[in-house]
Design an enzyme around this catalytic site. Structure first.
Site, PDB file in Angstrom:
ATOM      1  N   ARG A  46       0.784  -1.168   0.001  1.00  0.00           N
ATOM      2  CA  ARG A  46       0.106   0.021   0.070  1.00  0.00           C
ATOM      3  C   ARG A  46       0.753   1.409  -0.059  1.00  0.00           C
ATOM      4  O   ARG A  46       0.499   2.047  -0.646  1.00  0.00           O
ATOM      5  CB  ARG A  46      -0.994   0.133   1.362  1.00  0.00           C
ATOM      6  N   ILE A  72      -7.374   7.155  -0.746  1.00  0.00           N
ATOM      7  CA  ILE A  72      -7.196   5.925  -0.827  1.00  0.00           C
ATOM      8  C   ILE A  72      -8.048   5.186   0.328  1.00  0.00           C
ATOM      9  O   ILE A  72      -7.888   5.874   1.460  1.00  0.00           O
ATOM     10  CB  ILE A  72      -5.568   5.670  -0.864  1.00  0.00           C
ATOM     11  N   SER A  73      -8.750   4.213   0.019  1.00  0.00           N
ATOM     12  CA  SER A  73      -9.663   3.805   0.731  1.00  0.00           C
ATOM     13  C   SER A  73      -8.847   3.159   1.989  1.00  0.00           C
ATOM     14  O   SER A  73      -7.946   2.572   1.920  1.00  0.00           O
ATOM     15  CB  SER A  73     -10.612   2.643   0.116  1.00  0.00           C
ATOM     16  N   GLN A  74      -9.756   2.977   2.937  1.00  0.00           N
ATOM     17  CA  GLN A  74      -9.334   2.343   4.457  1.00  0.00           C
ATOM     18  C   GLN A  74      -9.279   0.625   4.017  1.00  0.00           C
ATOM     19  O   GLN A  74      -9.969   0.313   3.429  1.00  0.00           O
ATOM     20  CB  GLN A  74     -10.344   2.710   5.249  1.00  0.00           C
ATOM     21  N   PRO A  75      -7.751   0.274   4.554  1.00  0.00           N
ATOM     22  CA  PRO A  75      -7.902  -0.978   4.310  1.00  0.00           C
ATOM     23  C   PRO A  75      -8.882  -1.957   4.646  1.00  0.00           C
ATOM     24  O   PRO A  75      -9.199  -2.995   3.878  1.00  0.00           O
ATOM     25  CB  PRO A  75      -6.358  -1.460   4.944  1.00  0.00           C
TER      26      PRO A  75
END
Ligand code: SAH
Length: 222
Positions: A46, A72-75
């Site tokens: 990431r 960027i989306s949350q994992p």
């Protein structure tokens, strides 16, 4: 390169491997059970998808800025959405709406036969292209376009995943889902919830799930 610089770089590599392993443990503790999803999350660096200044925070379970007011989306949310889509099946041919910096497309590429990722902002698409190039993923295709219209050329899709929130489900996306296919998207405006849609022979079923927070799905391209 002198030895100091080299060992420093190696140190960054070690740290990111260890912190990525910790991220996977946190996903497990948070309830992600599908080993295919955990392996896919473990395979994608990431930190390669955020600016260098944010790389040290890349494995925190949080959304981070990627420019142009996007994130960027949350994992955890990436893992959760993919787990819901993949429950009891393969992802097959997959459409992602809102490619952003390309992170989720890279995760999907570990599990899906083909990934078509659409992004409306040309500048972000360029970033995604550069980020994904380093990872050499032959089954990902990036497209500049308005994902509210789906991707007619490549339709129909076994799986559709939308990374931006809208008050309603875009009709084109329903039309481009195969019978037996699944779509997940954040529905709502100020308050949003994940919605899992399945296309059955007789129509669509809809399940509302977790509360989430995504950037808005916007019409048109820039
Ligand atoms: N998938 C990304 C998340 C990016 S945030 C990740 O892996 O982290 C959501 C993205 O959706 C933004 O880049 C935004 O520009 C894009 N977006 C919003 N509306 C869109 C639309 N109609 N079509 C395509 N992309 C859209």
């Amino acid at each position: 390169m002198d030895r100091g610089v080299r060992s420093e770089l190696a140190g960054i590599g070690m740290t990111s491997q260890r912190t990525r392993a910790r991220m996977i443990e946190r996903l497990r503790e948070g309830g992600i059970r599908d080993e295919r999803v955990l392996a896919a999350m473990a395979a994608v660096p990431r930190h390669a998808f955020v600016e260098a200044a944010l790389a040290s925070r890349a494995y925190e379970d949080t959304a981070l800025p990627i420019g142009l007011k996007q994130t960027i989306s949350q994992p955890f949310v990436v893992a959760r959405m993919i787990e819901l889509l993949a429950a009891g099946r393969e992802l097959g041919k997959t459409l992602e709406v809102g490619a952003g910096c390309g992170y989720q497309a890279a995760v999907l590429a570990q599990m899906a036969r083909e990934v078509y990722a659409v992004e409306r902002l040309a500048q972000l698409l360029d970033k995604a292209r550069a980020n994904l190039r380093q990872l050499r993923l032959p089954n990902v295709r990036l497209k500049h376009g308005d994902g509210r219209l789906g991707l007619e050329k490549a339709a129909p899709f076994d799986t559709i995943i939308v990374a931006a929130a809208s008050p309603g489900v875009p009709q084109a996306l329903l039309d481009q889902l195969v019978v037996g296919g699944r779509m997940i998207l954040p529905l709502g405006a100020a308050e949003q919830a994940l919605c899992l849609i399945e296309r059955k022979p007789g129509g669509f079923s809809e399940t509302r799930l977790d509360a989430v927070r995504f950037v808005p799905l916007v019409s048109g391209v820039e």
